[in-house]
Design a protein around this motif. Sequence first.
Motif, short mmCIF file in Angstrom:
data_model
loop_
_atom_site.label_atom_id
_atom_site.label_comp_id
_atom_site.label_asym_id
_atom_site.label_seq_id
_atom_site.Cartn_x
_atom_site.Cartn_y
_atom_site.Cartn_z
N GLY A 1 1.41 -12.46 9.55
CA GLY A 1 2.76 -12.57 8.96
C GLY A 1 3.10 -10.93 9.00
O GLY A 1 2.64 -10.03 9.43
N LYS A 2 4.32 -10.46 8.73
CA LYS A 2 4.87 -9.46 8.53
C LYS A 2 5.50 -9.15 7.19
O LYS A 2 5.84 -9.93 6.37
CB LYS A 2 6.26 -9.24 9.51
CG LYS A 2 5.58 -9.36 11.01
CD LYS A 2 6.69 -8.94 11.98
CE LYS A 2 6.20 -9.11 13.29
NZ LYS A 2 7.29 -8.82 14.41
N GLY A 3 5.30 -7.68 6.76
CA GLY A 3 5.86 -7.52 5.39
C GLY A 3 4.78 -7.31 4.46
O GLY A 3 5.13 -6.54 3.45
N GLY A 4 3.66 -7.80 4.66
CA GLY A 4 2.48 -7.71 3.59
C GLY A 4 2.79 -8.66 2.42
O GLY A 4 3.53 -9.58 2.27
N CYS A 5 1.83 -8.33 1.49
CA CYS A 5 1.92 -8.99 0.09
C CYS A 5 3.09 -8.78 -0.50
O CYS A 5 3.62 -7.62 -0.25
CB CYS A 5 0.71 -8.66 -0.60
SG CYS A 5 -0.65 -9.28 0.42
N TYR B 1 3.93 -7.87 -3.34
CA TYR B 1 3.98 -6.73 -4.41
C TYR B 1 3.55 -5.39 -3.67
O TYR B 1 3.42 -4.30 -4.31
CB TYR B 1 2.69 -7.08 -5.46
CG TYR B 1 1.29 -7.22 -4.79
CD1 TYR B 1 0.63 -6.13 -4.50
CD2 TYR B 1 1.09 -8.62 -4.85
CE1 TYR B 1 -0.81 -6.48 -3.85
CE2 TYR B 1 -0.36 -8.41 -4.02
CZ TYR B 1 -1.01 -7.56 -3.54
OH TYR B 1 -2.19 -7.90 -3.22
N CYS B 2 3.09 -5.28 -2.32
CA CYS B 2 2.39 -4.45 -1.77
C CYS B 2 3.44 -3.25 -1.25
O CYS B 2 4.40 -3.36 -0.49
CB CYS B 2 1.57 -4.65 -0.72
SG CYS B 2 0.59 -3.57 0.24
N ASN B 3 3.27 -1.99 -1.29
CA ASN B 3 3.64 -0.76 -0.47
C ASN B 3 2.44 0.15 -0.64
O ASN B 3 2.39 0.97 -1.86
CB ASN B 3 5.06 -0.18 -0.95
CG ASN B 3 5.60 0.85 -0.22
OD1 ASN B 3 4.77 1.41 0.53
ND2 ASN B 3 6.62 1.35 -0.37
N VAL B 4 1.67 0.31 0.47
CA VAL B 4 0.51 1.03 0.16
C VAL B 4 0.78 2.56 0.02
O VAL B 4 0.05 3.54 -0.33
CB VAL B 4 -0.36 0.99 1.49
CG1 VAL B 4 -1.34 1.95 1.47
CG2 VAL B 4 -0.70 -0.42 1.47
N ASN C 1 2.34 -14.22 -0.73
CA ASN C 1 2.11 -14.02 0.58
C ASN C 1 0.98 -13.39 0.86
O ASN C 1 0.65 -12.54 1.86
CB ASN C 1 3.42 -13.28 1.21
CG ASN C 1 3.47 -13.32 2.73
OD1 ASN C 1 3.33 -14.33 3.50
ND2 ASN C 1 4.01 -12.31 3.43
N ARG C 2 -0.17 -13.78 0.47
CA ARG C 2 -1.59 -13.01 0.65
C ARG C 2 -2.16 -13.50 2.07
O ARG C 2 -2.76 -12.88 2.85
CB ARG C 2 -2.78 -13.60 -0.38
CG ARG C 2 -2.59 -12.78 -1.54
CD ARG C 2 -2.99 -11.41 -1.38
NE ARG C 2 -4.44 -11.33 -1.27
CZ ARG C 2 -4.80 -10.20 -0.79
NH1 ARG C 2 -4.10 -8.99 -0.59
NH2 ARG C 2 -5.99 -9.88 -0.34
N THR D 1 8.45 -6.38 -1.62
CA THR D 1 9.46 -7.41 -1.89
C THR D 1 9.73 -7.87 -3.02
O THR D 1 10.84 -8.03 -3.57
CB THR D 1 8.82 -8.71 -0.98
OG1 THR D 1 8.57 -8.39 0.25
CG2 THR D 1 9.80 -9.87 -1.06
N MET D 2 8.67 -7.57 -3.92
CA MET D 2 9.05 -7.82 -5.53
C MET D 2 10.00 -6.80 -5.99
O MET D 2 10.89 -7.47 -7.15
CB MET D 2 7.81 -7.87 -6.15
CG MET D 2 6.89 -8.80 -6.21
SD MET D 2 5.57 -8.78 -7.18
CE MET D 2 4.35 -10.32 -6.84
N ALA D 3 10.28 -5.67 -5.42
CA ALA D 3 11.26 -4.75 -6.08
C ALA D 3 12.65 -5.29 -5.95
O ALA D 3 13.79 -5.26 -6.87
CB ALA D 3 11.30 -3.49 -5.02
#
Length: 303
Positions: free
Chosen positions: A41-45, A47-50, A159-160, A224-226
């Motif tokens: 997928g794209k965009g990651g989990c 909650y994630c922003n590394v 989106n794991r 995404t959660m933001a």
Amino acid sequence: MGLDSYVNTFGSVCKQKYGERIRKLTIDAKFTCPNRDGTLGKGGCTYCNVASFSHEHKTELSIQEQLAQGRERLSTKSSKYIAYFQAYTSTYDEYLVLKQKYGEAIQDNDIVGLCVGTRPDCVPDDVLELLVGYQNDGVDVWLELGLQSANDNTLKKINRGHNFAAYEDTVKRARRLGIKVCTHLILGLPGEEHTDYLETLNKVLAVGVDGLKLHPLHIVEGSTMAKAWRNDKMTLLELDSYAYSVGELIRNTPTDVIFHRVTAYAKKPMLLGPDWCAYRWNGLVAIVDDLKQKGGQGAYLQS
């Protein structure tokens, strides 16, 4: 009394083994993730922003240069360190590339350990054999798996891109070879509550695990959660609720399981909420207070 008085912590285990405090030196080896590069997928989990815990590949430093910089940055020095591949999925590359990067990280005499953070669905057998080889050479190896929840519906919602069965398979293969596994769990994911955290813990313990890292869900810029948080569609854990749930998980965990972490924080302005996650000691103090009142690790398992 601190956390070590109530919990079998990674710090205390290392101090007992090596006679001193061992510090982790984090490495960004410019890995990516199948949930970001389009493979899954794209965009990651969600909650994630590394960038909240690394530099989003902004560094051009080599692994050796990052290790040297990490040593200098620490306020308390040590004679021994652990090389920690933290950013993104640190087993997601060609075998020879992984061998080169891991080998570079552990070549110095003061590096006694190797922690590799990754996803449960990105750990093929040849990578496990590679890690076993380092372990046979005397390196203290930990495989850190980001599970977050054992609930497949939750994993899909955030989106794991993998399910609990993938985690179970990897843990069994790794531990069969003698590789220690540390599992990451997030408390406060959308739709989950205290009973869900206990169910996840029970499933993880049933499979078998050597270490645990507990994190509160916190919303960071760029995730995404933001967007949901800004639209008032996210309910985040209060500090007292998080401390209570962590205390209960600790009391339900056998004393031979090592807690690598029981809370986490992020710095503003990257952190959007909850505000208590902006300060390193808030969560730890609240958790220790709970353990003082109700008992420490394994308290509910004692006959």
